[in-house]
Write an enzyme that holds these catalytic residues in place. Structure first.
Site, PDB file in Angstrom:
ATOM      1  N   GLU A  65      92.920   5.122  53.682  1.00 58.37           N
ATOM      2  CA  GLU A  65      93.612   4.061  54.391  1.00 58.37           C
ATOM      3  C   GLU A  65      92.693   3.310  55.363  1.00 58.37           C
ATOM      4  OE1 GLU A  65      97.450   5.077  55.327  1.00 58.37           O
ATOM      5  OE2 GLU A  65      97.938   3.087  56.116  1.00 58.37           O
ATOM      6  N   ASP A  66      91.818   4.029  56.036  1.00 57.66           N
ATOM      7  CA  ASP A  66      91.097   3.425  57.159  1.00 57.66           C
ATOM      8  C   ASP A  66      89.609   3.215  56.961  1.00 57.66           C
ATOM      9  OD1 ASP A  66      93.420   3.231  58.674  1.00 57.66           O
ATOM     10  OD2 ASP A  66      93.256   5.316  59.326  1.00 57.66           O
TER      11      ASP A  66
END
Ligand code: MN
Length: 564
Positions: A67-68
């Site tokens: 996600e990051d």
């Protein structure tokens, strides 16, 4: 249980994931000012502390990389293997689970539940992630704080409890409650703190007496300590008891941990020899564990100065399992001799987990509409539950307040729709009887019996509601069912002063409850006035919250309510 740095020494996989996560998150900061990596590290530390396997811990370290950071799920698979990738994927897909409002959010929660049904380790990672997020919640803006805290209390806390992880469930509750219910929290701190201390001093004085009696009876004790009721669960219990603190007897309870099951029963005998037990308050959760696996003996006795004392008695193993639940069954026995951190699954994991997952799967099939599904999940799965017992000895898990009709529908829809009467512990009871844990319930059916619209007034499970509505609908399609709505009348005894009526009505209407009639009259026997407010709501919890606020007014002496 091992620490993360200990696991890194014995597991090459975990060590590699650690270094990888540290490198990929480098430069990222959290709102607390700490490095982003400190978050995934804390998540993995928690998973190691629960004694979970290396795959789960590695996935915990990597849970935010997709996600990051620019890392893809395919990268994770290539570097760490298919299993780690599957877990990381599972956690990533869940995203932030929100349950309020629109369909997409409901879909998210549905995803969470399905992921859980596939591999429970996904939810264990999610829970560890949530725990650290709650520990650092202070860094978020206030409105976001409240949302996350409410979500934690409504979804994650009961979920952890449901998985038998009482330790975690309690931690999450303590962290979330002050943010989710700041006024209620403040009220509790102001009104209850002294009571807590008073109770603890009282129990501490009795401790030597308990120790001596156990020693005289040759019962080996591992520990005796005190368990203070957590604010969030105390608040819930107060709501049930009209905010009357005198009715709460287990504010602080004795917890005795002994060597084996035999000693548990021995201890119970010793306690009852010291002080008389209150009838109906002895709970044997060793012979009949709670549906979430909880085992213990509970008893309540009348102690010195006519004070009521609660005892919880269990073995070390039961205590460990009560705190760690499903994680305990995934855990590995720690062995210093083992060079490599264990890779395989603990054999006993399968038993507990399979039953739970099976229950979840069969249950979720019944719902097509996501919103209905979420409501049902919250009511049937996440609320406080009781367990009733069939005449054959099978345990049936039901939400608090469940009636024989809920029980009947839980057994089978045919039994529900032909339910004509019920016996509880051998005695005939009305169909709206509120079942209690360990009640043995027998349903009496009649072939020509049909569900009645009046049942909708008291059943609590969505399962029963759905079946009853369907049957009524089928019976007479054009016959509209109108459920009679009840109202609640508040009776408030006050010291009369200018503006008191206005203050009372302000508090009620600020809670978005309409007042149908409001009267005030002097009481004959003293100088107090009695205010009666008929409120257009049948929501008892709302009324109890209003009562709590009214108690904040100095002039208010007594409050009571009744259904009108
Ligand atoms: Mn995270």
């Amino acid at each position: 249980m091992p620490t993360l740095s200990e696991v890194r020494k014995t597991s090459e996989l975990v060590d590699r994931a650690y270094k990888f996560a540290e490198k990929t998150h480098r430069g990222q900061k959290r709102q607390t000012g700490e490095s982003y990596f400190s978050h995934v590290e804390a998540t993995a530390e928690c998973l190691a502390g629960w004694g979970l396997d290396e795959t789960t811990i590695a996935a915990g370290l990597l849970h935010d990389v997709i996600e990051d950071t620019p890392v893809t799920d395919d990268d994770v698979r290539k570097i760490f293997g298919q299993e780690v990738k599957r877990l990381v994927d599972g956690v990533t897909k869940l995203g932030t689970v929100k349950y309020r409002g629109d369909k997409t959010q409901a879909d998210n929660l549905r995803k969470l539940i399905l992921a859980m049904a596939e591999d429970l380790r996904v939810i264990l990672i999610k829970l560890a992630d949530r725990l650290h997020n709650m520990e650092t919640l202070w860094a978020l803006p206030p409105d976001k704080r409240e949302r996350v805290a409410v979500e934690t209390l409504e979804i994650y806390t009961p979920l952890a409890y449901r998985l038998g992880m009482q330790g975690l469930s309690g931690q999450l509750q303590d962290l979330a409650f002050p943010y989710a219910y700041p006024d209620e929290y403040k009220w509790l701190v102001e009104n209850i703190k002294e009571r807590y201390e008073e109770r603890e001093t009282y129990l501490k004085k009795l401790k030597p007496k308990v120790e001596r009696a156990l020693e005289e009876n040759n019962i080996e004790v591992s520990s005796i300590d005190f368990r203070a009721k957590r604010y969030a669960s105390l608040y819930k219990k107060l709501l049930k008891n009209n905010m009357d603190i005198d009715k709460i007897h287990d504010l602080v309870a004795f917890r005795i941990i002994v060597k084996d099951v035999e000693s548990c029963y021995g201890t119970l005998g010793v306690i009852h020899n010291l002080w008389p037990p209150l009838p109906g308050k002895i709970k044997d959760y060793i012979a009949t564990p709670k549906p979430n696996g909880y085992r213990s003996l509970h008893t309540t006795v009348l102690g010195p100065d006519e004070k009521i004392i609660e005892f919880q008695i269990r073995t070390e193993e039961m205590h460990y399992e009560a705190e760690n639940g499903i994680a305990a069954s995934w855990a590995y026995e720690e062995s210093k001799d083992t060079k490599a951190y264990r890779k395989g699954r603990a054999a006993r994991a399968n038993v507990n987990e399979a039953a739970w997952v099976e229950q979840l799967r069969s249950w979720q099939k019944d719902f097509a509409d996501p919103n209905e599904f979420i409501d049902a999940f919250k009511i049937d799965f996440l609320t406080d539950s009781i367990f009733a017992i069939t005449p054959k000895g099978e345990v049936v898990d039901l939400p608090l307040g469940a009636t024989p009709v809920d029980f009947a529908y839980h057994i089978h829809s045919d039994i529900g729709s032909h339910c004509a009467g019920a016996k509880v512990n051998g005695k005939i009871v009305p169909l709206d009887y509120k079942l209690e844990s360990t009640d043995v319930v027998e349903i009496i059916t009649q072939k020509n019996k049909k569900p009645s619209a009046s049942w909708l007034d008291f059943v609590v499970t969505s399962n029963a509601k759905g079946h009853i509505r369907n049957a009524l609908h089928k019976d007479s399609k054009d016959n509209l069912i109108t459920t009679r709505k009840q109202m609640i009348e508040l009776k408030i005894v006050v010291e009369n002063r200018v503006g008191i009526l206005r203050d009372v009505s302000n508090i009620i209407s600020r809670s978005h409850v309409n007042i149908v009639t409001l009267t005030s009259a002097p009481r004959e026997r003293d100088s107090y006035h009695v205010i009666k407010a008929l409120c257009d709501t049948d929501n008892k919890n709302k009324i109890l919250k209003i009562m709590l606020k009214l108690k904040g007014l100095k002039a208010v002496k007594e409050i009571d309510y009744r259904f009108a």
